[in-house]
Design a protein around this motif. Structure first.
Motif, mmCIF file in Angstrom:
data_model
loop_
_atom_site.group_PDB
_atom_site.id
_atom_site.type_symbol
_atom_site.label_atom_id
_atom_site.label_comp_id
_atom_site.label_asym_id
_atom_site.label_seq_id
_atom_site.Cartn_x
_atom_site.Cartn_y
_atom_site.Cartn_z
ATOM 1 N N ASP A 1 -7.267 -3.401 0.657
ATOM 2 C CA ASP A 1 -5.784 -4.045 0.477
ATOM 3 C C ASP A 1 -6.921 -5.148 -0.094
ATOM 4 O O ASP A 1 -7.435 -6.322 0.118
ATOM 5 N N PRO B 1 0.676 -1.236 -0.101
ATOM 6 C CA PRO B 1 -0.169 -0.226 0.563
ATOM 7 C C PRO B 1 1.190 1.228 0.065
ATOM 8 O O PRO B 1 2.669 1.130 0.458
ATOM 9 N N HIS C 1 -8.780 -1.053 4.110
ATOM 10 C CA HIS C 1 -9.365 0.429 3.440
ATOM 11 C C HIS C 1 -10.624 1.105 3.476
ATOM 12 O O HIS C 1 -11.322 -0.419 2.917
ATOM 13 N N SER D 1 -7.071 -3.853 9.938
ATOM 14 C CA SER D 1 -7.963 -2.471 9.219
ATOM 15 C C SER D 1 -7.840 -2.534 7.681
ATOM 16 O O SER D 1 -7.239 -2.977 7.108
#
Ligand SMILES: [Zn+2]
Length: 143
Positions: A80, A6, A75, A73
């Motif tokens: 991702d 990323p 995105h 997490s």
């Protein structure tokens, strides 16, 4: 860079954390240390919470830590390929630090997992040069 890497927004130090990012640029993991009482503080702050002194220096951390907690997490707009694992770590030095956990699957994360610092370069969204960030990975010694 691999497609799964990323991009990140390069940090904008605000004064009190300038030392940290200067250290990161040299792959040195620095903690703020009160010169009056010796207490380490993370995140960086202008004043020592233990003794209210304003004077401080830095101490290079070992990079050894254990996982205190974590979350996954996703995105919000550009999913991702591999969602990031964000960990709250207990550094060996006795303060907590938030970072990404890499080289580890979600199935392998657990409380107290021993981890170590590794430096990872990410493409930067706002600067030409890649951004180096401290990341952590399992030590592999089982703990
Ligand atoms: Zn102090």
């Amino acid at each position: 860079m691999a497609d799964s890497t990323p991009s990140v927004i390069a940090p904008t130090p605000d004064g009190v954390d300038q030392f940290f990012w200067d250290g990161v640029a040299q792959k040195r993991f620095l903690l703020q240390k009160c010169t009056a009482c010796g207490a380490l503080r993370q995140p960086p702050a202008p004043m020592c919470a233990e003794c209210n002194a304003l004077e401080w220096d830095t101490q290079e951390a070992s990079g050894r830590a254990t996982v205190y907690s974590w979350l996954v997490s996703h995105h919000p707009t550009e999913p991702d390929a591999a969602p990031r694992i964000i960990v709250v770590l207990d550094l060996e030095e006795g303060v907590r630090f938030v970072a990404n956990l890499v080289e580890c699957t979600l199935d392998d994360v657990r409380f107290g997992l021993p981890v170590e610092l590794t430096w990872v370069e990410f493409p930067s969204m706002n600067r030409e040069a890649p951004q180096i960030l401290p990341q952590f990975r399992p030590t592999g010694d089982g703990g």
